[in-house]
Design an enzyme around this catalytic site. Structure first.
Site, PDB file in Angstrom:
ATOM      1  N   LYS A  88       1.134  25.168  -4.089  1.00  0.00           N
ATOM      2  CA  LYS A  88       0.055  24.659  -3.743  1.00  0.00           C
ATOM      3  C   LYS A  88       0.358  23.045  -3.603  1.00  0.00           C
ATOM      4  O   LYS A  88      -0.313  22.228  -4.270  1.00  0.00           O
ATOM      5  CB  LYS A  88      -1.144  24.844  -4.565  1.00  0.00           C
ATOM      6  CG  LYS A  88      -1.482  26.386  -4.684  1.00  0.00           C
ATOM      7  CD  LYS A  88      -2.619  26.636  -5.617  1.00  0.00           C
ATOM      8  CE  LYS A  88      -2.769  28.238  -5.645  1.00  0.00           C
ATOM      9  NZ  LYS A  88      -3.854  28.723  -6.398  1.00  0.00           N
ATOM     10  N   ARG A 129       0.711  -1.284  -0.012  1.00  0.00           N
ATOM     11  CA  ARG A 129       0.064  -0.057  -0.022  1.00  0.00           C
ATOM     12  C   ARG A 129       0.688   1.225   0.001  1.00  0.00           C
ATOM     13  O   ARG A 129       0.592   2.191  -0.628  1.00  0.00           O
ATOM     14  CB  ARG A 129      -1.121   0.115   1.065  1.00  0.00           C
ATOM     15  CG  ARG A 129      -2.065   0.973   1.224  1.00  0.00           C
ATOM     16  CD  ARG A 129      -2.931   0.811   0.113  1.00  0.00           C
ATOM     17  NE  ARG A 129      -2.815   1.389  -1.148  1.00  0.00           N
ATOM     18  CZ  ARG A 129      -3.258   1.129  -2.369  1.00  0.00           C
ATOM     19  NH1 ARG A 129      -4.089   0.006  -2.382  1.00  0.00           N
ATOM     20  NH2 ARG A 129      -2.998   1.753  -3.355  1.00  0.00           N
ATOM     21  N   ASP A 134      -2.015  38.453 -12.852  1.00  0.00           N
ATOM     22  CA  ASP A 134      -3.007  37.397 -12.088  1.00  0.00           C
ATOM     23  C   ASP A 134      -4.377  37.495 -12.698  1.00  0.00           C
ATOM     24  O   ASP A 134      -4.999  38.757 -12.772  1.00  0.00           O
ATOM     25  CB  ASP A 134      -3.098  37.751 -10.783  1.00  0.00           C
ATOM     26  CG  ASP A 134      -4.003  37.025  -9.780  1.00  0.00           C
ATOM     27  OD1 ASP A 134      -3.699  35.687 -10.045  1.00  0.00           O
ATOM     28  OD2 ASP A 134      -4.627  37.485  -9.144  1.00  0.00           O
ATOM     29  N   LYS A 140       2.494  39.947  -3.148  1.00  0.00           N
ATOM     30  CA  LYS A 140       1.031  39.640  -3.646  1.00  0.00           C
ATOM     31  C   LYS A 140       0.078  40.754  -3.084  1.00  0.00           C
ATOM     32  O   LYS A 140       0.811  41.740  -2.336  1.00  0.00           O
ATOM     33  CB  LYS A 140       0.565  38.281  -3.253  1.00  0.00           C
ATOM     34  CG  LYS A 140       1.578  37.278  -3.698  1.00  0.00           C
ATOM     35  CD  LYS A 140       1.007  35.638  -3.489  1.00  0.00           C
ATOM     36  CE  LYS A 140      -0.103  35.685  -4.546  1.00  0.00           C
ATOM     37  NZ  LYS A 140      -0.825  34.106  -4.712  1.00  0.00           N
ATOM     38  N   GLU A 155       2.781  40.584  -7.946  1.00  0.00           N
ATOM     39  CA  GLU A 155       1.668  40.107  -8.641  1.00  0.00           C
ATOM     40  C   GLU A 155       0.959  41.428  -8.780  1.00  0.00           C
ATOM     41  O   GLU A 155       0.829  42.331  -8.299  1.00  0.00           O
ATOM     42  CB  GLU A 155       0.949  39.375  -7.478  1.00  0.00           C
ATOM     43  CG  GLU A 155      -0.752  39.062  -8.136  1.00  0.00           C
ATOM     44  CD  GLU A 155      -1.554  38.251  -6.884  1.00  0.00           C
ATOM     45  OE1 GLU A 155      -1.484  37.135  -6.861  1.00  0.00           O
ATOM     46  OE2 GLU A 155      -2.155  39.195  -6.040  1.00  0.00           O
TER      47      GLU A 155
END
Length: 287
Positions: A143, A108, A224, A175, A203
């Protein structure tokens, strides 16, 4: 023959040990694979194949081998393909011959790793193929699942992408929240310049933010959530003065138009965030 697999920032042996312990050590100190111990004779052998049940791009086979070797150092493993190869449905990836209890206990963990990483590599390859010939390069993002970033970003490389930042330490990425706190795009960039940071990614989601960011010293603009027409305008305004990256909401059906606007890079979070596991199985060899 021991498994050799080296990635910067990843230690294979502790990863294998911790993953196997998750399956074999209970919270009260219970230990072992009680099914294998009860059902499989001590001296039984398992000769089997790990195979792709769908067409996939492969990633993680050396790690799978490490799981089998951790429980049976004498296992014989024949690797038939290498990470990064694309195979058709039914392709055999590994042949193994080892102690049955050990092979079934490791099964597994080995499959989970290969299925997950190959799923990422397979989805990545689909996006890479979609922008072939445009001149743009596909990037991944941060991410990723906590603790698995190095492996997941390895899988995107196996699919043909280029890694973006590995963490918060290798480039400044300014950002919208950074801009809001700093008091503006220009001020945020200027502070990064004064801090001596060489790679400064900013950004922007409006065309009027481009010149202030460049004037302050931005070296890379993350454009963006811009549509293809707006991206084309942005690239024209930048005119080669900085790297350009299209990001936000990029899908397989839109990425080619986005890549065709002249941007340097297109980044896609779903490569690691949303890739389905590849259908790969381990079966007893018959005959």
């Amino acid at each position: 023959m021991p498994t050799t697999f080296h990635l910067a920032g990843f230690d294979l042996d502790p990863f294998v040990a911790a993953t196997l312990a998750e399956d074999t050590v209970g919270p009260g100190g219970e230990a072992g694979d009680i099914t294998a111990a009860a059902v499989i004779p001590h001296n039984a052998r398992f000769r089997g194949t790990m195979a792709a049940r769908d067409a996939v791009t492969v990633a993680g086979l050396p790690i799978a081998e490490a799981f089998f070797r951790a429980l049976d150092p004498d296992v014989a493993i024949d690797r038939l393909v290498e990470d990064g190869e694309s195979v058709t449905a039914g392709a055999v990836l590994l042949r193994i011959d080892g102690r049955a209890r050990a092979m079934l206990t490791a099964e597994r963990s080995a499959l989970n790793t290969v299925q997950h990483l190959s799923g990422i590599a397979t989805l990545t390859r689909t996006y890479v193929d979609a922008i072939a010939g445009t001149g743009a390069t596909l990037l991944d993002t941060r991410k990723t699942l906590p603790g698995l970033r190095v492996l997941e970003k390895y899988a995107t490389r196996m699919g043909g992408a280029t890694n973006h930042r590995m963490g918060l330490w290798d480039a400044a990425m300014i950002k919208d929240n950074h801009v809001a706190v700093a008091g503006g795009v220009g001020e945020a960039v200027a502070r990064a310049v004064r801090a001596g940071i060489e790679r400064i990614i900013v950004e922007v989601d409006r065309l009027d933010q481009i010149e202030p960011a460049l004037a302050a010293g931005a070296t890379w603009l993350l454009l963006d959530n811009m549509g293809a027409d707006m991206l084309g305008e942005a690239v024209a305004i930048v005119a080669g003065r900085a790297v350009t990256e299209a990001s936000g909401g990029v899908r397989l059906d839109t990425i080619r138009a986005i890549a065709g606007t002249g941007v340097t890079y297109v980044s896609v979070g779903r490569l690691t965030q949303s890739a389905p596991a590849a259908d790969i199985g381990l079966d007893l060899a018959i005959g």
